[in-house]
Write an enzyme that holds these catalytic residues in place. Structure first.
Site, PDB file in Angstrom:
ATOM      1  N   GLN A  51       0.819  -1.209   0.000  1.00 47.74           N
ATOM      2  CA  GLN A  51       0.000   0.000   0.000  1.00 47.74           C
ATOM      3  C   GLN A  51       0.852   1.257   0.000  1.00 47.74           C
ATOM      4  OE1 GLN A  51      -2.876  -1.669  -1.083  1.00 47.74           O
ATOM      5  NE2 GLN A  51      -3.609   0.277  -0.296  1.00 47.74           N
ATOM      6  N   HIS A  66       1.776   3.127  -3.303  1.00 49.58           N
ATOM      7  CA  HIS A  66       0.829   3.961  -4.044  1.00 49.58           C
ATOM      8  C   HIS A  66       1.260   5.418  -4.090  1.00 49.58           C
ATOM      9  CE1 HIS A  66      -2.689   1.582  -5.181  1.00 49.58           C
ATOM     10  NE2 HIS A  66      -2.538   0.889  -4.085  1.00 49.58           N
ATOM     11  N   GLU A  99      -9.497   2.161   5.312  1.00 53.15           N
ATOM     12  CA  GLU A  99      -9.945   1.828   3.958  1.00 53.15           C
ATOM     13  C   GLU A  99      -9.822   0.324   3.745  1.00 53.15           C
ATOM     14  OE1 GLU A  99      -8.694   2.943  -0.657  1.00 53.15           O
ATOM     15  OE2 GLU A  99      -7.260   3.204   0.971  1.00 53.15           O
ATOM     16  N   HIS A 100      -8.642  -0.223   4.006  1.00 52.30           N
ATOM     17  CA  HIS A 100      -8.394  -1.662   3.929  1.00 52.30           C
ATOM     18  C   HIS A 100      -7.966  -2.143   5.315  1.00 52.30           C
ATOM     19  CE1 HIS A 100      -7.025   0.097   0.018  1.00 52.30           C
ATOM     20  NE2 HIS A 100      -7.785  -0.865  -0.487  1.00 52.30           N
ATOM     21  N   ASP A 144      -7.551  -5.554  -4.556  1.00 53.48           N
ATOM     22  CA  ASP A 144      -7.251  -4.507  -5.533  1.00 53.48           C
ATOM     23  C   ASP A 144      -7.574  -4.956  -6.952  1.00 53.48           C
ATOM     24  OD1 ASP A 144      -6.379  -2.673  -3.691  1.00 53.48           O
ATOM     25  OD2 ASP A 144      -4.256  -3.181  -3.896  1.00 53.48           O
ATOM     26  N   HIS A 167     -53.025  21.314   4.081  1.00 56.18           N
ATOM     27  CA  HIS A 167     -52.726  19.892   3.925  1.00 56.18           C
ATOM     28  C   HIS A 167     -53.957  19.059   4.267  1.00 56.18           C
ATOM     29  CE1 HIS A 167     -48.604  21.225   3.665  1.00 56.18           C
ATOM     30  NE2 HIS A 167     -48.150  19.979   3.598  1.00 56.18           N
TER      31      HIS A 167
END
Length: 441
Positions: A270, A273, A339-340, A373, A432
């Site tokens: 990771q 990235h 996230e992961h 992924d 109404h």
């Protein structure tokens, strides 16, 4: 190389725990000031602005903002057969999972002659973004497109940055992925300007553009850098968005039974990235922590993007977090909302079922984030920056909306008339109630 945070023996409130954990600064707020003029320029000047920003940010002025069909076909024809096989398998598995995500319509008979139906309706048109900065992500094309297709969206457009090496067109593998998925409306546009094009549409200015280059969409999805996130924030409300994706992140909850080599390579995977990527290990085992730190020292220099990885691991967004036990570790990873999230521990599946906040959970030593992924079948467009506390990853649900259909007959409405009038009068909205009474005069 990576910081240690020792939470053992500390009783922290929810707020204190969140503050103690590492987190990348998204920078979205600051980026909005730079992005706002870009959005306005694309909105007002269309294709001219798109070409100018491509020249400034991507180093090339595209002749064709809409990618010619021949270029998409050629990209598929020249695609490495091994890559093609991998993408086809990814498409197959992602389609299987996302087909199962389709929500079901329902009808409720509230009373005799009174029913409420709920229909799930796909949006009419979506704009899908595939990044092309430090890395190129045909896998993101798969994740975005398949989810939209399985939702039944009739109109799909995709944008990816133009590249000097490809004569101002997006990366060939991006185009090949579009071909495999049957997407033929593809634009050479990147960053905030692509988001603006999708949100507002864009007029053409060259003969090859046509009078209208791109029609506006209903929803914009896909990962990107901080400027893409800032642009999404600014157009939200004009269009729907999936999320304001920030730097990618992995958290690993592991005990002493975990293989330190597996943990180390997963953190590195990771970190490659982006220098802002977050890599966090949460463990009660000092021995595992030390072994992972040692493996990182050995492995990082030999990985292809060593400088990027080292910067990410050394940054304030990454850390080894020591906890008292796995119960404590569960509270920590829930507070982090990764996230992961990988769980490499005894009874990993049982632990995973107790996690409330994570974009996706990877259970056991044979389910690394890299699997998700590409080919697990799950979607890799996931909430970052703690947004997993309140949002989900990309899926069919991102492209559909619920429409309720109410159908009462005369007797069913008459049964409720006095009650409706009473509540309407209490709210000081007498018209109404009159709208109901008038039907029975």
């Amino acid at each position: 190389m990576i910081t240690r945070i020792d939470l053992r023996g500390r009783s922290l409130s929810a707020r204190e725990l969140v503050e103690a954990l590492p987190r990348a600064e998204s920078g979205v707020e600051d980026a909005t000031h730079r992005v706002a003029p870009i959005i306005e320029a694309v909105r007002s000047r269309g294709a001219d602005a798109l070409r100018e920003y491509a020249e400034r940010f991507d180093g090339v002025r595209p002749e064709h903002l809409r990618v010619p069909a021949a270029a998409i076909d050629e990209a598929l024809r020249t695609l490495d057969p091994r890559v093609r096989a991998g993408l086809e398998e990814a498409i197959r598995r992602v389609r299987l999972v996302h087909a199962a995500q389709r929500p079901q319509d329902f009808t409720v008979q509230v009373a005799p002659g009174a029913q409420v139906r709920q229909r799930w309706v796909p949006v009419g048109r979506v704009g899908l973004y595939a990044p092309g900065g430090l890395a190129v992500y045909p896998s993101s094309v798969v994740m975005n497109v398949v989810a939209a297709q399985e939702a039944g969206v009739p109109g799909l457009a995709l944008a990816s940055p133009p590249q000097r090496e490809n004569q101002g067109l997006p990366h060939p593998t991006i185009l090949a992925a579009c071909a495999l998925l049957g997407v033929d409306e593809v634009y050479a546009a990147g960053g905030a300007q692509a988001v603006a094009m999708f949100a507002y549409g864009a007029a053409g200015t060259e003969p090859q553009d046509g009078a209208v280059l791109c029609e506006p969409v209903d929803v914009v999805t896909g990962p990107g850098n901080v400027y893409v996130a800032a642009a999404k924030r600014l157009v939200r409300g004009v269009v729907g968005i999936d999320s304001e994706a920030g730097p990618t992140e992995i958290a690993i909850l592991a005990d002493g039974s975990a293989d330190p080599g597996h943990v180390a390579v997963d953190l590195i995977s990771q970190a490659e990235h982006d220098p802002s990527a977050a890599a966090v290990l949460v463990t009660p085992s000092v021995e595992l922590a030390a072994a992972v730190e040692s493996r990182l020292v050995d492995l990082v220099p030999s990985t292809k993007h060593a400088q990027r990885v080292a910067q990410a691991l050394a940054g304030p967004q990454s850390a080894v977090v020591l906890v008292d036990d796995l119960e404590h570790g569960l509270r920590v990873v829930d507070a982090y909302g990764a996230e992961h999230l990988e769980i490499q521990a005894q009874d990993a599946a049982a632990l995973a079922d107790r996690v409330r906040s994570a974009g996706a959970i990877f259970v056991g030593p044979w389910s690394p984030v890299s699997l998700g992924d590409y080919m697990a079948g799950s979607n890799h467009v996931l909430p970052t920056g703690g947004c997993a506390h309140f949002s989900s990853g990309l899926g069919v649900h991102s492209y559909v909306k619920a429409v309720q259909v109410i159908e009462y007959d005369r007797d069913a409405l008459e049964e409720l008339a006095d009650k409706i009038v009473a509540v309407a009068d209490d709210e000081d909205l007498p018209a109404h109630g009159e709208a109901v009474r008038a039907r029975f005069l």
